[in-house]
Design a protein around this motif. Structure first.
Motif, mmCIF file in Angstrom:
data_model
loop_
_atom_site.group_PDB
_atom_site.id
_atom_site.type_symbol
_atom_site.label_atom_id
_atom_site.label_comp_id
_atom_site.label_asym_id
_atom_site.label_seq_id
_atom_site.Cartn_x
_atom_site.Cartn_y
_atom_site.Cartn_z
ATOM 1 N N GLU A 9 9.981 -3.810 1.655
ATOM 2 C CA GLU A 9 9.441 -3.995 0.307
ATOM 3 C C GLU A 9 8.218 -3.109 0.068
ATOM 4 O O GLU A 9 8.024 -2.570 -1.022
ATOM 5 N N LEU A 10 7.403 -2.953 1.121
ATOM 6 C CA LEU A 10 6.218 -2.091 1.002
ATOM 7 C C LEU A 10 6.622 -0.643 0.756
ATOM 8 O O LEU A 10 6.025 0.054 -0.077
ATOM 9 N N GLU A 11 7.668 -0.184 1.459
ATOM 10 C CA GLU A 11 8.129 1.182 1.278
ATOM 11 C C GLU A 11 8.693 1.377 -0.120
ATOM 12 O O GLU A 11 8.488 2.412 -0.760
ATOM 13 N N GLN B 209 3.675 8.226 -10.460
ATOM 14 C CA GLN B 209 2.674 9.282 -10.450
ATOM 15 C C GLN B 209 3.287 10.632 -10.800
ATOM 16 O O GLN B 209 2.672 11.438 -11.500
ATOM 17 N N TYR C 249 5.625 3.808 -6.738
ATOM 18 C CA TYR C 249 4.311 4.333 -7.134
ATOM 19 C C TYR C 249 4.332 5.863 -7.197
ATOM 20 O O TYR C 249 3.819 6.459 -8.157
ATOM 21 N N ARG C 250 4.944 6.504 -6.178
ATOM 22 C CA ARG C 250 5.017 7.966 -6.187
ATOM 23 C C ARG C 250 5.846 8.462 -7.362
ATOM 24 O O ARG C 250 5.524 9.494 -7.965
ATOM 25 N N GLU D 53 7.762 -0.213 -2.787
ATOM 26 C CA GLU D 53 6.619 -0.141 -3.699
ATOM 27 C C GLU D 53 5.960 1.236 -3.657
ATOM 28 O O GLU D 53 5.549 1.761 -4.691
ATOM 29 N N ARG D 54 5.864 1.812 -2.445
ATOM 30 C CA ARG D 54 5.278 3.154 -2.324
ATOM 31 C C ARG D 54 6.123 4.190 -3.052
ATOM 32 O O ARG D 54 5.610 5.072 -3.739
ATOM 33 N N ARG D 55 7.443 4.085 -2.911
ATOM 34 C CA ARG D 55 8.328 5.029 -3.598
ATOM 35 C C ARG D 55 8.210 4.882 -5.111
ATOM 36 O O ARG D 55 8.191 5.890 -5.845
#
Length: 281
Positions: free
Chosen positions: A8-10, A20, A16-17, A12-14
């Motif tokens: 789930e953290l990964e 951006q 977010y990127r 969220e990072r994807r």
């Protein structure tokens, strides 16, 4: 065997990127549109733009002037090609003289230092006058302008390039010299196999910048009477009472410089990535 699924953290990072990236694209588009509007309001949408366009950007005059300007530009390329070779040889020699150690080499170091001080201080146009109109008087015979221009460019840019090379040589850590000499390598072998390869990797970007500057300055050989791109543009401009031929000559010099500029940027970024490898988490 189940396929790997990102956490789930990964995810969220994807996400977010991705947000951006979309935001950066939108900001770039908005800033480009704003810049275009500013140019249109302050330059194109003015009463004097039509006159500037007619005096500097006439397509018909540009097309008619191109063959003669191109013929003169080929002379600039010949001077540039010869100067690249002569500047490389003379600059390397001056740099090596300035890095010689020991009191016995003091006169050579002093002469090399005086050379770099003089020709880095003299404006290039004065060097052109001294070489172009003084050297034929001393020789008492006619010297082709292409050689006079090459000599003037070599005298000036060898002083700049030699300092860049000297800085690169002195940037190599003394332990490299000591290790090479401990292995039995002589001074020349150490310089050729150990020091210069490391130095040139570090000084390639500034050397390329000097090359771009040299590309521009070869256009000044027209003051010696050579029908290069600049003088050809001047002749065409005098015949048409229009400045467009100068723009044609300028575009040719820009097209010559752009590949070197882009190569410099690429190589600088490549060096920076290599130096920062492993530094980012």
């Amino acid at each position: 065997m189940s396929a790997h699924s990102p956490s789930e953290l990964e995810l969220e990072r994807r996400a977010y990127r991705a947000r951006q990236s979309r935001r950066s694209v939108l900001v770039a588009i908005a800033s480009s549109i704003a810049f275009a509007l500013v140019v249109w309001v302050t330059v194109i949408n003015t009463s004097g733009w039509a006159g500037v366009q007619q005096a500097f950007f006439d397509p018909a005059i540009a097309w008619d002037a191109l063959p003669r300007v191109w013929e003169g530009f080929l002379l600039n390329l010949q001077v540039l090609g010869l100067s690249v070779v002569t500047v490389a040889i003379v600059a390397l020699l001056i740099a090596l003289l300035r890095t010689l150690q020991g009191p016995v080499f003091l006169p050579l170091r002093a002469l090399a230092a005086a050379y770099t001080d003089i020709f880095r201080g003299l404006p290039f146009i004065i060097v052109l006058y001294l070489v172009g109109f003084g050297l034929p008087t001393l020789a008492d015979e006619r010297i082709p302008v292409i050689y006079l221009g090459t000599i003037a460019v070599t005298l000036t840019y060898s002083a700049y390039v030699s300092e860049v090379i000297r800085a690169g040589i002195e940037s190599v850590h003394p332990s490299q010299w000591l290790a090479a000499r401990a292995l039995g390598l002589g001074y020349g072998q150490t310089l050729r196999r150990i020091v210069l390869p490391q130095a040139f990797r570090r000084i390639t970007p500034p050397l390329m910048n000097d090359f771009v500057a040299m590309q521009k300055d070869v256009g000044l050989i027209s003051i010696l009477g050579a029908t290069d791109a600049v003088l050809a543009a001047r002749i065409e401009s005098a015949q048409t009472y229009n400045f467009t031929p100068y723009i044609v000559a300028g575009i040719l010099f820009i097209l010559l410089a752009i590949p070197t500029i882009r190569l410099t940027d690429w190589y600088t970024a490549r060096l920076r990535r290599r130096e920062q490898t492993g530094a980012l988490l």
